[in-house]
Design an enzyme around this catalytic site. Structure first.
Site, PDB file in Angstrom:
ATOM      1  N   TYR A  21       0.852  -1.188   0.000  1.00 61.23           N
ATOM      2  CA  TYR A  21       0.000   0.000   0.000  1.00 61.23           C
ATOM      3  C   TYR A  21       0.884   1.232   0.000  1.00 61.23           C
ATOM      4  O   TYR A  21       1.874   1.289   0.731  1.00 61.23           O
ATOM      5  CB  TYR A  21      -0.895   0.002   1.249  1.00 61.23           C
ATOM      6  N   ASP A  69       9.139   2.919  -0.149  1.00 59.74           N
ATOM      7  CA  ASP A  69       8.089   3.535   0.644  1.00 59.74           C
ATOM      8  C   ASP A  69       8.276   3.071   2.087  1.00 59.74           C
ATOM      9  O   ASP A  69       7.901   1.965   2.459  1.00 59.74           O
ATOM     10  CB  ASP A  69       6.717   3.120   0.097  1.00 59.74           C
ATOM     11  N   LYS A 109       3.925   8.946   8.870  1.00 64.21           N
ATOM     12  CA  LYS A 109       3.699   8.368  10.196  1.00 64.21           C
ATOM     13  C   LYS A 109       4.684   8.899  11.254  1.00 64.21           C
ATOM     14  O   LYS A 109       4.508  10.019  11.703  1.00 64.21           O
ATOM     15  CB  LYS A 109       3.672   6.836  10.099  1.00 64.21           C
TER      16      LYS A 109
HETATM   17  C1  LIG Z   1       0.253   4.719   5.773  1.00 64.89           C
HETATM   18  C2  LIG Z   1       1.003   4.480   4.537  1.00 64.89           C
HETATM   19  C3  LIG Z   1       0.926   5.332   3.429  1.00 64.89           C
HETATM   20  C4  LIG Z   1      -0.051   6.477   3.372  1.00 64.89           C
HETATM   21  O1  LIG Z   1       0.206   7.456   4.309  1.00 64.89           O
HETATM   22  P1  LIG Z   1      -0.980   8.465   4.699  1.00 64.89           P
HETATM   23  O2  LIG Z   1      -0.337   9.403   5.657  1.00 64.89           O
HETATM   24  O3  LIG Z   1      -2.067   7.635   5.277  1.00 64.89           O
HETATM   25  O4  LIG Z   1      -1.401   9.141   3.444  1.00 64.89           O
HETATM   26  C5  LIG Z   1       1.745   5.105   2.353  1.00 64.89           C
HETATM   27  N1  LIG Z   1       2.611   4.075   2.340  1.00 64.89           N
HETATM   28  C6  LIG Z   1       2.712   3.224   3.377  1.00 64.89           C
HETATM   29  C7  LIG Z   1       3.712   2.125   3.328  1.00 64.89           C
HETATM   30  C8  LIG Z   1       1.898   3.382   4.492  1.00 64.89           C
HETATM   31  O5  LIG Z   1       1.974   2.510   5.486  1.00 64.89           O
END
Ligand SMILES: *Cc1c(COP(=O)(O)O)cnc(C)c1O
Length: 447
Positions: free
Chosen positions: A141, A236, A264
């Site tokens: 994701y 990511d 985060k």
């Molecule tokens: C949470 C998350 C996102 C998205 O971040 P948001 O602040 O919710 O937009 C993207 N990539 C990863 C791996 C995530 O865990």
């Protein structure tokens, strides 16, 4: 129950009653709890019930809710400034702190969420390579940007369909999707389309569809093929960054990405994302370069100062051994309890009786990496891709989730989300969790 009333009202004024889908409890059933306050490892709901929180806002709160150091910084900030929309020293301090410590980044740009950071980094990759296609992996994701809300279709590997309505077909066509853990598929795809791929986006520790810990060789192969074909490697690390170690998975694996995305933890619990990388790529970003990206509230003082306090505390305290130890202790205890009382699982069996892969007795195990955990049915092989997740996982998790919730233990409300520990989860809180869990599971399974 006040939560139920509030949820009924929320549904009238917001889609599904929530502002982010997993919060709705759709995956586990029942009505979501509305929380009012939180401190350390604990949250209190609108009815005054207390919960031990293993969701921790889906990861940002490495030191628990309202950590005293960060809290003090934020209270000071209220009396200093809320937002300027102009230059300020706070983002500079956080940028210098990170650039001087993370060896593979020269420059960093702050945004307001993980989604925004991935979206912007992909724009940079397209500009840098003058290519259009993006490769991603099924089960990873990357936020809700159009280009990555696409998963593998059932046809040819690499052909895609969308996970969301409202995404243009031209966008879908430019997103290639492969399964994780499959070097052969990777090689084939690169042979066919490698010279059109702008970026390969991957969670180096996939943690948004269970915890799918990859073999190092697989990530190395992804990196190697990206280099060979001139695609940028985008890690990511929105979840894994600062959670598994100060340098994230890139540090743990010893693999340097071309671009990295954070979110985060980087904002200390406030809305911050960031993308970063070598100057040759980051200098493409406006106003220095032609890639436009902006933000009214970007680098706002709350996020920047809370983020810096968080980073300073991380580098000072290096809490990772402690977190791993607590996580193992919690999981060993929980798995022991589940295997004592929750093996023959009649209710789930009834649900799955028409299922060919129906199993009458299951064994539980946990997957952990540092302070991240995922509970699942025991499998012969480690689960590294989404199709290896046992059938019935969602329903089995839902039953455990509600049993624990009733005894005041809050997990993220989906079997596909991972759990998070913080340093506020002390030995006594973990012992308390295990006592409560034993009661909960015994009661649920009629022992
Ligand atoms: C949470 C998350 C996102 C998205 O971040 P948001 O602040 O919710 O937009 C993207 N990539 C990863 C791996 C995530 O865990």
């Amino acid at each position: 129950m006040k939560s139920r009333e509030l949820f009924e009202r929320a549904k009238l004024v917001s889609p599904g009653g929530v502002h982010s889908p997993v919060r709705s409890f759709n995956s586990v059933g029942g009505t979501p709890i509305f929380f009012e306050t939180a401190q350390g490892a604990m949250m209190t709901d609108v009815d005054g019930n207390q919960y031990i929180d293993y969701c921790q806002s889906f990861g940002p709160l490495l030191f628990g809710h309202r950590d005293e150091t960060i809290s003090k910084t934020v209270r000071e900030t209220v009396d200093m400034a809320w937002s300027f929309g102009a230059c300020e020293p706070y983002s500079l301090e956080l940028a210098e702190f990170l650039v001087s410590r993370i060896p593979f980044i020269d420059k960093i740009r702050f945004v307001n969420s993980g989604t925004e950071s991935v979206m912007s980094a992909l724009r940079v990759a397209r500009a840098a390579t003058k290519r259009h296609k993006i490769l991603k992996f099924d089960g990873c994701y990357h936020g809700h940007l159009d280009a990555l809300l696409v998963k593998a279709g059932s046809g040819l590997a690499g052909e895609s369909s969308s996970d969301s309505a409202g995404i243009g077909s031209e966008i879908i066509a430019n997103t290639l999707v492969l399964p994780l853990d499959d070097e052969e598929a990777l090689e084939k795809l690169f042979e066919r389309e490698g010279d059109q791929i702008a970026a390969v986006a991957i969670e180096p520790l996939p943690a948004n569809y269970g915890l799918l810990i990859q073999r190092k060789e697989f990530i190395e192969k992804v990196a190697k093929l990206s280099r060979k074909y001139g695609a940028l490697l985008l890690f990511d690390e929105v979840i894994s960054g600062f959670r598994v170690s100060p340098l994230g998975m890139a540090g743990d694996l010893g693999i340097e990405p071309d671009l990295v995305c954070y979110g985060k933890i980087i904002g200390g619990g406030f809305p911050v994302g960031a993308y970063a990388g070598k100057s040759q790529y980051m200098d493409l970003v406006a106003p220095q370069g032609p890639v436009y990206q902006a933000g009214t509230l970007s680098a706002n003082p709350f996020g920047m100062r809370a983020g810096l306090a968080m980073m300073q505390k991380i580098w000072q305290e290096q809490p990772y051994d402690l977190l791993s130890k607590s996580c193992k202790e919690l999981m060993n205890g929980l798995v022991r309890i589940l295997n004592l009382y929750a093996r023959i699982d009649e209710k789930t069996n009834t649900i799955f009786s028409q299922n060919k892969n129906y199993i009458s007795e299951i064994e539980w195990e946990s997957v952990t990496y540092g302070s991240l955990f995922w509970l699942k049915q025991k499998t012969e092989q480690p689960v590294r891709s989404i199709d290896a997740i046992p059938i019935g996982h969602k329903q089995r998790f839902a039953r455990i989730f509600h049993a624990l919730l009733n005894q005041g233990i809050y997990l993220a409300p989906s079997g596909y989300e991972v759990g998070f520990l913080s340093t506020a989860h002390t030995k006594s809180i973990i012992d308390d969790t295990l006592d409560k869990a034993e009661n909960a599971i015994k009661k649920e399974f009629g022992k």
